[in-house]
Scaffold this motif. Sequence first.
Motif, PDB file in Angstrom:
ATOM      1  N   HIS A 369      -4.957  -8.217  -4.713  1.00  0.00           N
ATOM      2  CA  HIS A 369      -5.575  -7.675  -5.933  1.00  0.00           C
ATOM      3  C   HIS A 369      -5.441  -6.158  -5.963  1.00  0.00           C
ATOM      4  O   HIS A 369      -4.805  -5.599  -6.861  1.00  0.00           O
ATOM      5  CB  HIS A 369      -7.039  -8.057  -6.044  1.00  0.00           C
ATOM      6  N   TYR A 370      -6.041  -5.496  -4.984  1.00  0.00           N
ATOM      7  CA  TYR A 370      -6.068  -4.030  -5.024  1.00  0.00           C
ATOM      8  C   TYR A 370      -4.681  -3.415  -4.799  1.00  0.00           C
ATOM      9  O   TYR A 370      -4.301  -2.453  -5.471  1.00  0.00           O
ATOM     10  CB  TYR A 370      -7.051  -3.499  -3.970  1.00  0.00           C
ATOM     11  N   GLY A 371      -3.934  -3.972  -3.851  1.00  0.00           N
ATOM     12  CA  GLY A 371      -2.652  -3.373  -3.507  1.00  0.00           C
ATOM     13  C   GLY A 371      -1.492  -3.786  -4.387  1.00  0.00           C
ATOM     14  O   GLY A 371      -0.540  -3.019  -4.564  1.00  0.00           O
ATOM     15  N   ARG A 372      -1.567  -4.991  -4.977  1.00  0.00           N
ATOM     16  CA  ARG A 372      -0.439  -5.475  -5.759  1.00  0.00           C
ATOM     17  C   ARG A 372      -0.744  -5.579  -7.256  1.00  0.00           C
ATOM     18  O   ARG A 372       0.066  -5.159  -8.079  1.00  0.00           O
ATOM     19  CB  ARG A 372       0.027  -6.843  -5.217  1.00  0.00           C
ATOM     20  N   ARG A 373      -1.883  -6.131  -7.629  1.00  0.00           N
ATOM     21  CA  ARG A 373      -2.224  -6.164  -9.051  1.00  0.00           C
ATOM     22  C   ARG A 373      -2.477  -4.758  -9.577  1.00  0.00           C
ATOM     23  O   ARG A 373      -1.978  -4.384 -10.632  1.00  0.00           O
ATOM     24  CB  ARG A 373      -3.490  -6.992  -9.273  1.00  0.00           C
ATOM     25  N   LEU A 374      -3.278  -3.994  -8.836  1.00  0.00           N
ATOM     26  CA  LEU A 374      -3.669  -2.661  -9.304  1.00  0.00           C
ATOM     27  C   LEU A 374      -2.813  -1.546  -8.729  1.00  0.00           C
ATOM     28  O   LEU A 374      -2.919  -0.403  -9.158  1.00  0.00           O
ATOM     29  CB  LEU A 374      -5.147  -2.403  -8.968  1.00  0.00           C
ATOM     30  N   LEU A 375      -1.978  -1.858  -7.761  1.00  0.00           N
ATOM     31  CA  LEU A 375      -1.058  -0.888  -7.147  1.00  0.00           C
ATOM     32  C   LEU A 375      -1.806   0.304  -6.562  1.00  0.00           C
ATOM     33  O   LEU A 375      -1.367   1.452  -6.667  1.00  0.00           O
ATOM     34  CB  LEU A 375      -0.011  -0.430  -8.169  1.00  0.00           C
ATOM     35  N   LEU A 376      -2.949   0.030  -5.927  1.00  0.00           N
ATOM     36  CA  LEU A 376      -3.737   1.079  -5.281  1.00  0.00           C
ATOM     37  C   LEU A 376      -3.379   1.162  -3.803  1.00  0.00           C
ATOM     38  O   LEU A 376      -2.862   0.216  -3.210  1.00  0.00           O
ATOM     39  CB  LEU A 376      -5.233   0.781  -5.432  1.00  0.00           C
ATOM     40  N   ASP A 377      -3.668   2.294  -3.206  1.00  0.00           N
ATOM     41  CA  ASP A 377      -3.440   2.484  -1.778  1.00  0.00           C
ATOM     42  C   ASP A 377      -4.628   1.868  -1.024  1.00  0.00           C
ATOM     43  O   ASP A 377      -5.684   2.481  -0.902  1.00  0.00           O
ATOM     44  CB  ASP A 377      -3.314   3.976  -1.455  1.00  0.00           C
TER      45      ASP A 377
END
Length: 416
Positions: A369-377
Amino acid sequence: MSRTSPHTYLQETELSRRGLFRTAGGLTAALALGGTFAATTADAAPATFTHPGMLHNAGDINRAKVRVAAGTDPWLSGWNKLTANTHSSSTWTANPQATVYRGSGYPENYGILYNDIAAAYQNALRWQVAGTAANGDCAVRILNAWANTLTSIQGNADRFLAAGIYGWQFANAAELMRGYAGFDLNKFKQMMLNVFYPLNNQFLTGHNDACITNYWANWDLCNMASVLAIGILCDDGAKYDQAVTYFKSGAGNGSIQHAVPFLYPNVDGYDLGQWQESGRDQGHTMMGMGQMGAICEMAWNQGEDLYSYDGRRFMKAAQYVAKYNLGNDVPFTTYTWGTGQSCAQSSQTVISADSRGQGRPVWAMLHYHYGRRLLLDDKYISQMCFSVAPEGGGGDYGSTSGGYDQLGFGTLMFAK
C-alpha cells in the motif's frame, strides 16, 4: 452443478475511481477518468458496497490469477506457499461446534474454529486464483457447516478476542465465496449478526465493565475489524460507520490516536509513531500491525482511506515497529494507563524486547500500500516485508492462536 466464476477486472476500475474520490485530489482524478460522482460525507458508508470488497477486491484477485498462471514471482512463490499449507487442501473436513469457548477455566475449543477458518479462507483463495472447483466446494462446506451449527461464543474476557479475530476472518472467507452455488450466504450472515456482532458491539461500548484504558489496542482493533467486515458482508452501512467512527474517535485504545499515542518527526529522516503495546512485547505489537492493517485495507476497498488518516499516523507507527524489529533503536516515551475497574495506574518506561524480530504475515499488506500504491518511502516497512517473504498463513507460524491472528498470504494477494 454450475458455479459462479471469480469476479472480473471491470469491478476494480469502478472501485479505483471511487477510492480516488475519497482521497486528496479525488475530484480532479475523477474528472480525469471521465467519471461523475455524487457528493458523500467523509464518514458515510458507501451508497453501494463493492463486492468482493474486504481484504481483496476484484483487481487483487485478477492480478494474482494472471501472475500465477504466468509463473511470475513474487506471486508464484506466494502461491506455492499457499498450496503447500495443509489447510488449503480440498479434503479438509470441517468440525463445527455449537459453542466455542476461549478463556482459562472453560473447556477451550477455539482452536477448532481458527483452524477451520484458515482452511475456508485458503481454499477460497485457491478457488479464486486457480478456479479449482474442489477448493471452492471445500470452502463452502466449511462455511455452511459452521453457519448451521454455531450458536454462541463463551468464556472469560477472552471471548471478546475470539469474537473479534475470528469474526473478521470468517467474514473475509465468506466474502470470497459470495455467489458460489451452494453457499448459504443468508444463513452465514445470520450467524455473523447473531453470534459475533453482539459480542463485538458489547466490547466496544462496554469494555467488559473495565477502565476504558485497561485493554490493549488489539482488543479494540479485532472487534472493530469484525464490525467493519460484518457491515460489508451484510451491506449494513450503520455497522460500517460504527467501525470507521471508532477508528477515528473511539474512547478505547484501538482508536488511532490512542493506538499511536506519541509521534517522533524526522528520526534519521523518517517520521515514527510509538505503538500502544510497544512496552508490552513485540509479538502483540506486530499483531496490531495486522489488525489495524486489516481495518485499513477493508475500508480502502470500500473507498475510505484510513491508511492516510490523521497525517498517515498508522504508517508512522508501522515504520516505528518495523525499525525496532529490524534491530534498530527507536525513541520511547513512558506510557501510563489505568487498569482494572478502578483505573489503578500502571506505567512502562522502556520498549520491550520480548519477541523482537518475530516473523508475522502482516507486512506485505502495508508495504504494497504505502510503497507501491502511494509510492512513498517506507524504508523499514519494506525491509520487514521482504525479510519474511513469501508470506504464509494459518498453519505456517505455529499451532497456537498467535499463528492464526492473521489470514496471511500477503505476497500472493497484495504484491503489485
